[in-house]
Design an enzyme around this catalytic site. Structure first.
Site, PDB file in Angstrom:
ATOM      1  N   ARG A  48      -6.546   5.669  -6.381  1.00 34.39           N
ATOM      2  CA  ARG A  48      -6.297   7.165  -6.680  1.00 34.39           C
ATOM      3  C   ARG A  48      -6.641   7.271  -8.351  1.00 34.39           C
ATOM      4  O   ARG A  48      -7.062   8.386  -8.661  1.00 34.39           O
ATOM      5  CB  ARG A  48      -5.028   7.353  -6.142  1.00 34.39           C
TER       6      ARG A  48
ATOM      7  N   ILE B 243       0.799  -1.151  -0.027  1.00 39.06           N
ATOM      8  CA  ILE B 243      -0.125  -0.106  -0.120  1.00 39.06           C
ATOM      9  C   ILE B 243       1.010   1.136  -0.098  1.00 39.06           C
ATOM     10  O   ILE B 243       1.920   1.171   0.430  1.00 39.06           O
ATOM     11  CB  ILE B 243      -1.011   0.215   1.120  1.00 39.06           C
ATOM     12  N   ASP B 244       0.420   2.242  -0.667  1.00 40.55           N
ATOM     13  CA  ASP B 244       1.350   3.345  -0.767  1.00 40.55           C
ATOM     14  C   ASP B 244       1.850   4.095   0.685  1.00 40.55           C
ATOM     15  O   ASP B 244       1.200   4.010   1.598  1.00 40.55           O
ATOM     16  CB  ASP B 244       0.464   4.617  -1.430  1.00 40.55           C
ATOM     17  N   LYS B 245       2.722   4.919   0.470  1.00 44.64           N
ATOM     18  CA  LYS B 245       3.437   5.265   1.547  1.00 44.64           C
ATOM     19  C   LYS B 245       2.226   6.058   2.537  1.00 44.64           C
ATOM     20  O   LYS B 245       2.168   6.028   3.759  1.00 44.64           O
ATOM     21  CB  LYS B 245       4.596   6.609   1.059  1.00 44.64           C
TER      22      LYS B 245
END
EC number: 5.4.99.-
Length: 303
Positions: free
Chosen positions: A237, A137-139
């Protein structure tokens, strides 16, 4: 090191060599390609060229990707919010701001550094740079992520992900008011050919499917749940922007005027999978962090 070769097509006439090679090698940045060129690892028609060389139809481009020695990853005593753990898997509620595994610009302070300190034993399928990591999962996305402690567990989880048998639900806050109660976004994703730092909807990209449903509407925002069928980079996103409802706080895909200062309002709330050894279905749910809830309260008070 293996040499690769490519013949420039007519529609690529006059394209810069660094841009061409970045498009041919989708996992490589344009700046990295320029490094190859500076290291004399790229030739056109058997001659060295500069990064601004404009290709001609029929040019024969050859390049050799230099071998890189993976950096050693050090265990770091970083506190983890462990939701579940046994001898095969560990489920962690990753905080916003933490990178999942080391990469350029993030050599330490990652989830992998923390896991290596806590677990010692992690699967080796993804090599020494991403031990145990099955999905990411993204930062600036918070929430649930599972890591594998051995190769058997890793292989089982990877098969489940490929078969779309892993349950993954996210909460997000988006700009705009979504009128319908739920929907499905089926649009292929790949690196944006116009901006190598972004992903985008590209005709020949990888299949990407996101289901969403409205949790609550506000005057200019919507609180939604998104369920992933696939797990492409930046999928939620990119998909929500594609249908006209970009995520609040998203510096890459959202509008300049937004709420929040620390990245996209996105939380991986639900994670479910079949245990690799016991075949028991495991289901985990974690409430969105205070920062996410504070944003909802802020929006509530605005109208």
């Amino acid at each position: 090191m293996t040499e690769q070769q490519y013949e420039v097509k007519s529609e690529q006439n006059k394209i810069r060599i660094d841009k061409l090679l970045a498009e041919i090698n989708p996992d490589t940045s344009r700046s990295q390609v320029q490094t190859w060129i500076n290291q004399d690892s790229v030739t056109v028609n058997e001659r060295m060229v500069k990064a601004n060389y404009k290709c001609q139809t029929g040019d024969i481009v050859k390049w050799t990707i230099p071998e890189t020695k993976p950096a050693e990853i050090n265990p770091e005593n970083i506190a983890l919010d462990i939701v579940y753990e046994d001898s095969d898997v560990i489920v962690v509620n990753k905080p916003k701001g933490m990178v999942v595994h080391p990469s350029a610009g993030h050599s330490g302070g990652t989830l992998v550094n923390a896991l290596l300190y806590h677990c010692q034993d992690l699967s080796g399928i993804n090599g020494i740079e991403r031990p145990g990591i099955v999905h990411r999962i993204d930062k600036d996305t918070s929430g649930l992520i599972v890591a594998a402690k051995n190769d058997q567990a890793h292989e089982s989880l990877a098969v489940q992900l490929a078969a779309k048998d892993v349950e993954r639900k996210y909460e997000a806050i988006v700009h705009g008011v979504i009128e319908h109660e739920n929907g499905l976004i089926d649009a292929p994703i790949a690196r944006d050919p116009k901006d190598r730092q972004k992903m985008g909807i590209v005709d020949n990209g990888k299949s990407a499917v996101t289901h969403f449903k409205v949790i609550k509407r506000y005057e200019q925002f919507t609180h939604v749940e998104c369920r992933l069928e696939t797990g492409r980079t930046h999928q939620i996103r990119v998909h929500m922007k594609y249908i006209g409802f970009p995520l609040v706080g998203d510096p890459k895909y959202g509008p300049r005027k937004t709420l929040g200062k620390n990245g996209q309002a996105l939380h991986a709330r639900v994670l479910g999978f079949t245990h690799p050894r016991t075949n028991e279905w495991l289901h985990f749910e974690k409430e969105a962090p205070k920062e996410f809830r504070d944003l909802l309260n802020q929006i509530e008070k605005m109208y």
